[in-house]
Write a protein that holds these residues in place. Structure first.
Motif, PDB file in Angstrom:
ATOM      1  N   VAL A 210       0.848  -1.182   0.000  1.00  0.00           N
ATOM      2  CA  VAL A 210       0.000   0.000   0.000  1.00  0.00           C
ATOM      3  C   VAL A 210       0.894   1.246   0.000  1.00  0.00           C
ATOM      4  CG1 VAL A 210      -0.197   0.040   2.529  1.00  0.00           C
ATOM      5  CG2 VAL A 210      -1.989   1.087   1.150  1.00  0.00           C
ATOM      6  N   ASP A 211       0.422   2.299  -0.656  1.00  0.00           N
ATOM      7  CA  ASP A 211       1.128   3.577  -0.630  1.00  0.00           C
ATOM      8  C   ASP A 211       1.008   4.206   0.747  1.00  0.00           C
ATOM      9  OD1 ASP A 211       1.982   3.632  -3.318  1.00  0.00           O
ATOM     10  OD2 ASP A 211       0.022   4.350  -3.970  1.00  0.00           O
ATOM     11  N   ARG A 212       2.074   4.824   1.216  1.00  0.00           N
ATOM     12  CA  ARG A 212       2.061   5.502   2.516  1.00  0.00           C
ATOM     13  C   ARG A 212       0.960   6.561   2.556  1.00  0.00           C
ATOM     14  NH1 ARG A 212       6.956   7.568   6.102  1.00  0.00           N
ATOM     15  NH2 ARG A 212       5.783   8.844   7.565  1.00  0.00           N
ATOM     16  N   GLY A 213       0.765   7.249   1.445  1.00  0.00           N
ATOM     17  CA  GLY A 213      -0.231   8.319   1.393  1.00  0.00           C
ATOM     18  C   GLY A 213      -1.653   7.840   1.616  1.00  0.00           C
ATOM     19  N   SER A 214      -1.912   6.564   1.408  1.00  0.00           N
ATOM     20  CA  SER A 214      -3.277   6.057   1.606  1.00  0.00           C
ATOM     21  C   SER A 214      -3.536   5.628   3.056  1.00  0.00           C
ATOM     22  CB  SER A 214      -3.552   4.891   0.664  1.00  0.00           C
ATOM     23  OG  SER A 214      -2.777   3.775   1.018  1.00  0.00           O
ATOM     24  N   LEU A 215      -2.494   5.668   3.890  1.00  0.00           N
ATOM     25  CA  LEU A 215      -2.675   5.329   5.305  1.00  0.00           C
ATOM     26  C   LEU A 215      -3.292   6.516   6.032  1.00  0.00           C
ATOM     27  CD1 LEU A 215       0.776   3.594   5.943  1.00  0.00           C
ATOM     28  CD2 LEU A 215      -1.427   2.491   5.522  1.00  0.00           C
ATOM     29  N   LYS A 216      -4.169   6.248   6.960  1.00  0.00           N
ATOM     30  CA  LYS A 216      -4.866   7.298   7.699  1.00  0.00           C
ATOM     31  C   LYS A 216      -4.145   7.570   9.021  1.00  0.00           C
ATOM     32  CE  LYS A 216      -9.261   6.143   5.537  1.00  0.00           C
ATOM     33  NZ  LYS A 216      -8.607   6.011   4.298  1.00  0.00           N
ATOM     34  N   TRP A 217      -3.294   8.602   9.005  1.00  0.00           N
ATOM     35  CA  TRP A 217      -2.467   8.918  10.164  1.00  0.00           C
ATOM     36  C   TRP A 217      -3.242   9.722  11.202  1.00  0.00           C
ATOM     37  CZ3 TRP A 217       2.111   6.601  10.755  1.00  0.00           C
ATOM     38  CH2 TRP A 217       2.686   6.029   9.622  1.00  0.00           C
ATOM     39  N   GLY A 218      -4.105  10.632  10.768  1.00  0.00           N
ATOM     40  CA  GLY A 218      -4.904  11.435  11.700  1.00  0.00           C
ATOM     41  C   GLY A 218      -4.063  12.178  12.729  1.00  0.00           C
ATOM     42  N   GLY A 219      -2.889  12.661  12.347  1.00  0.00           N
ATOM     43  CA  GLY A 219      -2.032  13.403  13.259  1.00  0.00           C
ATOM     44  C   GLY A 219      -1.253  12.543  14.245  1.00  0.00           C
TER      45      GLY A 219
END
Length: 163
Positions: A139-148
């Protein structure tokens, strides 16, 4: 000793059935994973078999699952692995830095914990189940939901359909 009971005569020498089967499997992996470093295939297979045999014999687990996951990434996707203990990521695929995380057969829940401090653009999650079957999802890092957050859990089911 090789002979007619455990080998075939080929081009002036005895070739064992084990060697023939390994060569066929080697070619299958090469066809299935054309970017693979094929020299890693027997090492990967032996390490996975060793981990399974040790578990079956002792009920314990060797601490090799991270290495197995990294080898799986190298074989299946052609990830060029960094030296041991390199900071930030585990390998490179083209211009992308890859972080490899492994869900082990003894883990109660199917997730990995990821730190935002890592220098990676793709995450490759490897799952080894209780039967020592192995699968991976990228998965691309950008598609992970970090939410801060500085650390997140990525569940295997979240990656369903992602390759």
């Amino acid at each position: 000793m090789l002979g007619p009971d455990n080998a075939i005569w080929d081009d002036g020498e005895w070739v064992s059935w084990d060697d023939i089967n390994r060569q066929l499997q080697y070619k299958e992996w090469g066809a299935k994973y054309p970017n693979a470093d094929r020299a890693l295939i027997p090492i990967f297979e032996d390490l996975l078999s060793l981990a399974e045999a040790y578990h079956l014999q002792t009920g314990l687990h060797l601490q090799v699952y991270g290495d197995i996951g990294e080898l799986f990434a190298a074989i299946t996707h052609g990830v060029k692995l960094h030296r041991n203990y390199a900071q930030g990521s585990d390998g490179r695929l083209g211009n992308d830095f890859i972080e490899v995380k492994t869900i082990t057969p003894f883990k109660a829940r199917d997730f990995v914990t990821i730190s935002s401090a890592g220098n990676f653009s793709k995450l490759f999650v490897v799952k080894i189940n209780e039967e020592f079957e192995i699968a991976g999802r990228m998965v691309d890092r950008g598609s992970l939901k970090w939410g801060g957050k500085t650390e997140i859990r990525v569940h295997w089911d979240q990656l369903e359909g992602v390759v």
